[in-house]
Every structure is written in C-alpha cells, then in structure tokens.
Write a protein that holds these residues in place. Structure first.
Motif, mmCIF file in Angstrom:
data_model
loop_
_atom_site.group_PDB
_atom_site.id
_atom_site.type_symbol
_atom_site.label_atom_id
_atom_site.label_comp_id
_atom_site.label_asym_id
_atom_site.label_seq_id
_atom_site.Cartn_x
_atom_site.Cartn_y
_atom_site.Cartn_z
ATOM 1 N N TYR A 44 26.153 36.188 38.560
ATOM 2 C CA TYR A 44 27.505 36.713 38.740
ATOM 3 C C TYR A 44 27.553 38.035 39.514
ATOM 4 O O TYR A 44 28.368 38.202 40.403
ATOM 5 C CB TYR A 44 28.237 36.908 37.408
ATOM 6 N N HIS A 72 29.642 36.251 25.828
ATOM 7 C CA HIS A 72 30.231 37.482 26.363
ATOM 8 C C HIS A 72 31.280 38.053 25.411
ATOM 9 O O HIS A 72 32.088 38.902 25.810
ATOM 10 C CB HIS A 72 30.849 37.268 27.743
ATOM 11 N N GLN A 101 29.691 41.772 31.901
ATOM 12 C CA GLN A 101 30.884 40.955 32.131
ATOM 13 C C GLN A 101 31.535 40.571 30.801
ATOM 14 O O GLN A 101 31.534 39.403 30.402
ATOM 15 C CB GLN A 101 30.539 39.695 32.924
ATOM 16 N N ARG A 126 34.144 39.411 27.994
ATOM 17 C CA ARG A 126 35.260 38.461 28.033
ATOM 18 C C ARG A 126 36.064 38.534 26.729
ATOM 19 O O ARG A 126 36.589 37.537 26.247
ATOM 20 C CB ARG A 126 34.738 37.042 28.244
ATOM 21 N N ASN A 138 37.247 45.773 29.012
ATOM 22 C CA ASN A 138 36.315 45.703 30.136
ATOM 23 C C ASN A 138 35.182 46.724 30.088
ATOM 24 O O ASN A 138 34.430 46.857 31.059
ATOM 25 C CB ASN A 138 37.067 45.812 31.473
ATOM 26 N N TYR A 195 36.167 35.340 42.145
ATOM 27 C CA TYR A 195 36.455 35.260 40.708
ATOM 28 C C TYR A 195 35.531 36.149 39.910
ATOM 29 O O TYR A 195 35.927 36.710 38.885
ATOM 30 C CB TYR A 195 36.332 33.803 40.261
ATOM 31 N N TYR A 196 34.300 36.303 40.366
ATOM 32 C CA TYR A 196 33.349 37.171 39.668
ATOM 33 C C TYR A 196 33.785 38.630 39.708
ATOM 34 O O TYR A 196 33.418 39.413 38.830
ATOM 35 C CB TYR A 196 31.953 37.049 40.282
ATOM 36 N N THR A 214 37.283 39.629 40.118
ATOM 37 C CA THR A 214 38.567 39.835 39.451
ATOM 38 C C THR A 214 38.454 39.783 37.931
ATOM 39 O O THR A 214 39.190 40.482 37.222
ATOM 40 C CB THR A 214 39.591 38.800 39.920
ATOM 41 N N ARG A 215 37.524 38.996 37.407
ATOM 42 C CA ARG A 215 37.473 38.885 35.945
ATOM 43 C C ARG A 215 36.765 40.054 35.274
ATOM 44 O O ARG A 215 36.759 40.141 34.036
ATOM 45 C CB ARG A 215 36.870 37.572 35.515
ATOM 46 N N TRP A 258 37.944 42.960 35.398
ATOM 47 C CA TRP A 258 39.039 43.799 34.906
ATOM 48 C C TRP A 258 39.585 43.295 33.596
ATOM 49 O O TRP A 258 40.283 43.999 32.888
ATOM 50 C CB TRP A 258 40.171 43.861 35.937
#
Length: 239
Positions: A40, A151, A189, A191, A195, A233-234, A236-237, A239
């Motif tokens: 990622y 995560h 990362q 989830r 963040n 996508y790696y 934006t996610r 945040w």
C-alpha cells in the motif's frame, strides 16, 4: 519487560518514524511486528530497513507472502495486485531475502504473535472468525495472542462461559489471565475512523497494555503514493 507491538506498517515511513519518535523516551525492551511491513505505502524499502535497524522481531503478513509467493497474489483484488507489483519493484534483493525468511508466527514472553489468526494464518481476519472457532482456540490453553491484519484495534476474551469482544481506543487495560486475543490495529493505515498511527505497549510483568495513538505527516505520505504511481485509493483512505 516492556514490549512494543506494531502491525501493518504498510510502507508508510512517516507513520513509522513518528512511532519511533514516540517510543524513544519509553523503557521499551523489545519490539515485535505482526507483519505487513510493506504493501500500500510508498516506502517499502525504507520501512523494511527501519524495522531491521531497530532489531524488530517480525512475522510474515499477507502482503509479504504475496511479494515472495506469486501464486498467493490471486488472494488479492486487482488493485492490490497492482500495488504488490509496484511494491516488489521498490524492494532490494536484501529486503526480498529478509521478507522471504520471515516466520508465520513468533513467540515471546509466553505470548504468540501472528498476522491473521492463530496458530499461524496470515490471511484470516479476526472479525471473520466466529465465537465457536475462538472458543476452540482458547481451549488450547494459550493465554495471550496478538494479531493484526484488520487494521482495527480490538480485544476478544474467553470468560469461562462465552467469548467477549470489544473495540479498543486510546486506553490502558489490564490482562487478567483469561485467554484473549489482542488486535494491535495499524501503524501505517488505520481503518478504525482515527487516522493516527497506532501501536501497543505490553508490560509482561504487570499485564498492563497501553494503546498509543501517534499523529504523523499524512500529507507527505499521500503525495508520495501519488508520485510513485500507487492506486489513488491508497492515498485517500489514509485520511
């Protein structure tokens, strides 16, 4: 002994360096990684080097498995496969050899450390395991297991009659001797709706676990993800 437990760094060197800085004034005796040092993120080579430089006891994650075993890449979706290929191209031969030699689990101070689910799965998510399977694992007699992969921070314990599960936040809690699995969340990362980079501190004498939240320069990581051609996508996610 004070053990720091990291998981799912995912090539995010800014998050990892922030964790090292946070950890520096603490009397940490040993550091364990639950896998997915790479994947990622834009700095897989730097992340592997840093983990090795800090003498981290590390087990294999599903992204490491996908890097060293091409047949395992079928387990990933098309976006992740693209990311794995790019990750592999950024790794030196020394880092690839290190990754290839990682064990599927490690043990320290009476605890088991595995990426997905014990005893040695790198691909099974804790949230996908039903209570019956958890009860079966707890019945084996191992008191404490640390996992990553989801995560998300979490705790699953056996009360003696049933499985109890709960999320973890920025908190301290005590292990009471009941069999349990602690999910360490993610450095690189998360989830879980927050963040910050996350990691755990485990005092093996007292049984106290502290969940640490560490801010880092997300914008810098996002910019490098895009510059190096990883799927957006790696970025934006984060945040």
């Amino acid at each position: 002994m004070l053990v720091a437990i990291l998981s799912d760094i995912h090539g995010n060197i800014e998050a990892l360096e922030a964790v090292w800085q946070d950890m520096a004034p603490l009397p940490v005796d040993r550091i364990v990684s639950l896998g997915d040092v790479v994947g990622y993120g834009p700095n897989p080579e730097e992340a592997v080097f840093s983990v090795r430089e800090h003498d981290v006891l590390c087990c294999m994650g599903n992204h490491e498995l996908g890097i060293v075993n091409a047949t395992e890449r079928a387990w990933f979706n098309s976006t992740a496969q693209k990311g794995l290929g790019l990750t592999a191209s950024l790794l030196s031969s020394a880092s690839l050899a290190y990754i290839n030699a990682l064990p599927r689990f490690v043990c320290l101070a009476g605890a088991r450390f595995v990426h997905g689910f014990p005893p040695d799965s790198v691909t099974t998510y804790l949230f996908s395991v039903d209570d019956e399977a958890l009860e079966s694992w707890f019945a084996r007699g191992e008191a404490l297991t640390f996992v990553g992969h989801t995560h998300e921070l979490g705790l699953a314990c056996w009360t003696g009659t049933e499985v109890e599960r709960r999320d973890l936040g920025r908190e301290n809690f005590m292990l009471d001797g009941r069999p349990c699995i602690v999910n360490a969340g993610s450095v690189g990362q998360p989830r879980d709706g927050n963040n910050n980079a996350k990691y755990l501190l485990w005092n093996t004498q007292t049984g106290r676990i502290e969940v640490r939240f560490v801010p880092y320069d997300i914008e810098r990581t996002v910019a490098k993800i895009r510059e190096r051609g990883f799927p957006d996508y790696y970025a934006t996610r984060l945040w």
